[in-house]
Design a protein around this motif. Structure first.
Motif, PDB file in Angstrom:
ATOM      1  N   ALA A  73       0.819  -1.204   0.000  1.00 16.23           N
ATOM      2  CA  ALA A  73       0.000   0.000   0.000  1.00 16.23           C
ATOM      3  C   ALA A  73       0.859   1.263   0.000  1.00 16.23           C
ATOM      4  O   ALA A  73       1.907   1.326   0.633  1.00 16.23           O
ATOM      5  N   THR A  74       0.382   2.268  -0.718  1.00 20.02           N
ATOM      6  CA  THR A  74       1.002   3.591  -0.705  1.00 20.02           C
ATOM      7  C   THR A  74       0.354   4.394   0.422  1.00 20.02           C
ATOM      8  O   THR A  74      -0.871   4.577   0.432  1.00 20.02           O
ATOM      9  N   VAL A  75       1.163   4.837   1.385  1.00 20.48           N
ATOM     10  CA  VAL A  75       0.642   5.481   2.593  1.00 20.48           C
ATOM     11  C   VAL A  75       1.142   6.917   2.707  1.00 20.48           C
ATOM     12  O   VAL A  75       2.337   7.177   2.559  1.00 20.48           O
ATOM     13  N   VAL A  76       0.224   7.837   2.975  1.00 18.23           N
ATOM     14  CA  VAL A  76       0.599   9.221   3.262  1.00 18.23           C
ATOM     15  C   VAL A  76       0.370   9.474   4.745  1.00 18.23           C
ATOM     16  O   VAL A  76      -0.534   8.901   5.355  1.00 18.23           O
ATOM     17  N   VAL A  77       1.212  10.325   5.315  1.00 19.78           N
ATOM     18  CA  VAL A  77       1.103  10.644   6.743  1.00 19.78           C
ATOM     19  C   VAL A  77       1.138  12.150   6.933  1.00 19.78           C
ATOM     20  O   VAL A  77       2.037  12.834   6.418  1.00 19.78           O
ATOM     21  N   PHE A  78       0.158  12.656   7.667  1.00 24.44           N
ATOM     22  CA  PHE A  78       0.115  14.074   8.031  1.00 24.44           C
ATOM     23  C   PHE A  78       0.741  14.206   9.413  1.00 24.44           C
ATOM     24  O   PHE A  78       0.146  13.800  10.418  1.00 24.44           O
ATOM     25  N   ALA A 116      -2.791  10.314  10.257  1.00 27.75           N
ATOM     26  CA  ALA A 116      -2.568  11.674  10.745  1.00 27.75           C
ATOM     27  C   ALA A 116      -2.391  11.686  12.255  1.00 27.75           C
ATOM     28  O   ALA A 116      -2.974  10.859  12.965  1.00 27.75           O
ATOM     29  N   THR A 117      -1.579  12.606  12.738  1.00 29.80           N
ATOM     30  CA  THR A 117      -1.488  12.826  14.177  1.00 29.80           C
ATOM     31  C   THR A 117      -2.701  13.658  14.590  1.00 29.80           C
ATOM     32  O   THR A 117      -3.224  14.452  13.792  1.00 29.80           O
ATOM     33  N   PRO A 118      -3.196  13.481  15.822  1.00 30.10           N
ATOM     34  CA  PRO A 118      -4.408  14.181  16.254  1.00 30.10           C
ATOM     35  C   PRO A 118      -4.330  15.698  16.118  1.00 30.10           C
ATOM     36  O   PRO A 118      -5.329  16.343  15.791  1.00 30.10           O
ATOM     37  N   ASP A 119      -3.146  16.277  16.333  1.00 30.72           N
ATOM     38  CA  ASP A 119      -3.025  17.727  16.299  1.00 30.72           C
ATOM     39  C   ASP A 119      -3.234  18.320  14.910  1.00 30.72           C
ATOM     40  O   ASP A 119      -3.498  19.523  14.789  1.00 30.72           O
ATOM     41  N   LEU A 120      -3.126  17.495  13.879  1.00 36.13           N
ATOM     42  CA  LEU A 120      -3.304  18.010  12.518  1.00 36.13           C
ATOM     43  C   LEU A 120      -4.685  17.734  11.944  1.00 36.13           C
ATOM     44  O   LEU A 120      -4.976  18.143  10.813  1.00 36.13           O
ATOM     45  N   MET A 121      -5.537  17.053  12.705  1.00 39.26           N
ATOM     46  CA  MET A 121      -6.846  16.700  12.159  1.00 39.26           C
ATOM     47  C   MET A 121      -7.736  17.913  11.897  1.00 39.26           C
ATOM     48  O   MET A 121      -8.623  17.876  11.042  1.00 39.26           O
ATOM     49  N   GLY A 122      -7.487  19.003  12.614  1.00 45.01           N
ATOM     50  CA  GLY A 122      -8.239  20.224  12.339  1.00 45.01           C
ATOM     51  C   GLY A 122      -8.026  20.699  10.915  1.00 45.01           C
ATOM     52  O   GLY A 122      -8.961  21.161  10.249  1.00 45.01           O
ATOM     53  N   LYS A 123      -6.786  20.564  10.444  1.00 46.96           N
ATOM     54  CA  LYS A 123      -6.471  20.955   9.063  1.00 46.96           C
ATOM     55  C   LYS A 123      -6.857  19.863   8.067  1.00 46.96           C
ATOM     56  O   LYS A 123      -7.379  20.144   6.990  1.00 46.96           O
ATOM     57  N   VAL A 124      -6.577  18.613   8.435  1.00 44.12           N
ATOM     58  CA  VAL A 124      -6.875  17.488   7.540  1.00 44.12           C
ATOM     59  C   VAL A 124      -8.386  17.391   7.295  1.00 44.12           C
ATOM     60  O   VAL A 124      -8.822  16.954   6.224  1.00 44.12           O
ATOM     61  N   GLY A 125      -9.178  17.841   8.266  1.00 44.03           N
ATOM     62  CA  GLY A 125     -10.629  17.805   8.124  1.00 44.03           C
ATOM     63  C   GLY A 125     -11.128  18.555   6.909  1.00 44.03           C
ATOM     64  O   GLY A 125     -12.215  18.264   6.386  1.00 44.03           O
ATOM     65  N   ARG A 126     -10.345  19.511   6.414  1.00 42.97           N
ATOM     66  CA  ARG A 126     -10.733  20.270   5.213  1.00 42.97           C
ATOM     67  C   ARG A 126     -10.790  19.366   3.984  1.00 42.97           C
ATOM     68  O   ARG A 126     -11.393  19.728   2.971  1.00 42.97           O
ATOM     69  N   LEU A 127     -10.141  18.214   4.086  1.00 44.81           N
ATOM     70  CA  LEU A 127     -10.073  17.310   2.934  1.00 44.81           C
ATOM     71  C   LEU A 127     -11.218  16.299   2.923  1.00 44.81           C
ATOM     72  O   LEU A 127     -11.221  15.376   2.112  1.00 44.81           O
ATOM     73  N   GLY A 128     -12.172  16.476   3.817  1.00 46.22           N
ATOM     74  CA  GLY A 128     -13.265  15.518   3.957  1.00 46.22           C
ATOM     75  C   GLY A 128     -13.998  15.215   2.664  1.00 46.22           C
ATOM     76  O   GLY A 128     -14.304  14.059   2.368  1.00 46.22           O
ATOM     77  N   LYS A 129     -14.290  16.246   1.871  1.00 39.67           N
ATOM     78  CA  LYS A 129     -15.047  16.034   0.635  1.00 39.67           C
ATOM     79  C   LYS A 129     -14.240  15.270  -0.408  1.00 39.67           C
ATOM     80  O   LYS A 129     -14.806  14.654  -1.311  1.00 39.67           O
ATOM     81  N   ILE A 130     -12.912  15.319  -0.279  1.00 39.36           N
ATOM     82  CA  ILE A 130     -12.049  14.611  -1.232  1.00 39.36           C
ATOM     83  C   ILE A 130     -11.758  13.197  -0.737  1.00 39.36           C
ATOM     84  O   ILE A 130     -11.900  12.220  -1.485  1.00 39.36           O
ATOM     85  N   LEU A 131     -11.367  13.084   0.527  1.00 30.98           N
ATOM     86  CA  LEU A 131     -10.953  11.785   1.058  1.00 30.98           C
ATOM     87  C   LEU A 131     -12.112  10.916   1.521  1.00 30.98           C
ATOM     88  O   LEU A 131     -12.041   9.687   1.423  1.00 30.98           O
ATOM     89  N   GLY A 132     -13.168  11.544   2.024  1.00 29.65           N
ATOM     90  CA  GLY A 132     -14.309  10.791   2.547  1.00 29.65           C
ATOM     91  C   GLY A 132     -14.914   9.806   1.553  1.00 29.65           C
ATOM     92  O   GLY A 132     -15.025   8.610   1.849  1.00 29.65           O
ATOM     93  N   PRO A 133     -15.320  10.269   0.370  1.00 28.50           N
ATOM     94  CA  PRO A 133     -15.929   9.359  -0.608  1.00 28.50           C
ATOM     95  C   PRO A 133     -15.003   8.234  -1.058  1.00 28.50           C
ATOM     96  O   PRO A 133     -15.458   7.203  -1.541  1.00 28.50           O
ATOM     97  N   ARG A 134     -13.694   8.427  -0.910  1.00 29.82           N
ATOM     98  CA  ARG A 134     -12.714   7.408  -1.309  1.00 29.82           C
ATOM     99  C   ARG A 134     -12.305   6.506  -0.148  1.00 29.82           C
ATOM    100  O   ARG A 134     -11.407   5.683  -0.291  1.00 29.82           O
ATOM    101  N   ASN A 135     -12.952   6.699   0.991  1.00 28.58           N
ATOM    102  CA  ASN A 135     -12.647   5.918   2.204  1.00 28.58           C
ATOM    103  C   ASN A 135     -11.179   6.076   2.600  1.00 28.58           C
ATOM    104  O   ASN A 135     -10.529   5.127   3.033  1.00 28.58           O
ATOM    105  N   LEU A 136     -10.646   7.290   2.460  1.00 27.20           N
ATOM    106  CA  LEU A 136      -9.243   7.562   2.761  1.00 27.20           C
ATOM    107  C   LEU A 136      -9.062   8.522   3.939  1.00 27.20           C
ATOM    108  O   LEU A 136      -7.936   8.820   4.317  1.00 27.20           O
TER     109      LEU A 136
END
Length: 234
Positions: A73-78, A116-136
């Motif tokens: 798997a290709t994994v990205v980390v925030f 993602a680390t918990p402290d970055l989820m506030g920013k990562v949450g902006r990607l919900g419309k992109i990542l959510g539908p892809r289960n990412l």
């Protein structure tokens, strides 16, 4: 409708119409009916007796496949700082924070999992419309929102997959490659089945798994007996 190839028709002919196969038989037959030209992916699909529109019937979780999927798997980390370095050391393919978020906002989604680390989820949450539908989208329930990013990356690289029932009440899993021996495929199927059964919502009434199918890429579907919950291998 596209005309079926002779190879596909020959594969279909090996499957007994209307028969529900035991899991071990189904994966062995999937290998036999797979394309000889490529190392096809072996997939399983379950139709569940749940209503995913109801929060208490949403089936979602993770499973560690004992033999992996056959694909790294290709994994990205925030993450930032030491956590970013730990993620890189663990084998993460892409690590970043604002820069990575900006890249994904630009339309890049060429990866299989995100942590993602918990402290970055506030920013990562902006990607919900992109990542959510892809289960990412990283999620604490699947272990992808965590301070231990190295473990999360290691688990995913080692064969951990996450799943979520779709709006049609279906679950889809990759359980390996046609090049896997039948026992490994059956053991991966068993791990998936065990976790799906464990997550049965208490509010779900009637038959929980109403249909199960095993197939390879471009191969015919093989019906599996959903009542067989103990997978005999070997």
């Amino acid at each position: 409708m596209a005309k079926r190839s002779k190879a596909f028709e020959a594969a279909v002919a090996k499957i007994e119409a209307g028969k529900l196969y035991a899991p071990a038989e189904a994966v062995a037959l999937a290998k036999e009916t797979s394309s000889a030209k490529t190392d096809s992916t072996v997939e399983v699909a379950f139709r569940l007796g749940v209503d995913p529109r109801k929060a208490d019937q949403m089936v979602r979780g993770t499973v560690n496949l004992p033999h992996g999927t056959g694909k790294t798997a290709t994994v990205v980390v925030f993450a930032n700082g030491d956590k970013a370095e730990a993620a890189k050391a663990a084998g993460a393919d892409f690590v970043g924070s604002d820069d990575l978020i900006e890249k994904i906002q630009g339309g890049w989604t060429d990866f299989d999992a995100a942590v993602a680390t918990p402290d970055l989820m506030g920013k990562v949450g902006r990607l919900g419309k992109i990542l959510g539908p892809r289960n990412l989208m990283p999620n604490p329930k699947t272990g992808t929102v965590t301070m231990d990013v190295a473990k999360a990356v290691g688990d995913i690289k080692g064969g951990k997959i996450d799943f979520r029932v779709d709006k049609h009440s279906n679950l889809h899993f990759i359980i390996g490659k046609a090049s896997f021996d039948a026992q490994k495929l059956a053991e991966n199927y068993s791990a998936v089945l065990e976790e799906v059964l464990r997550l049965k919502p208490t509010s779900s009434k009637g038959r929980y798994i109403s249909k199960a199918t095993v197939a390879t890429t471009f191969g015919p579907g093989i019906q599996v007996d959903p009542n067989v919950t103990k997978v005999v291998v070997g």
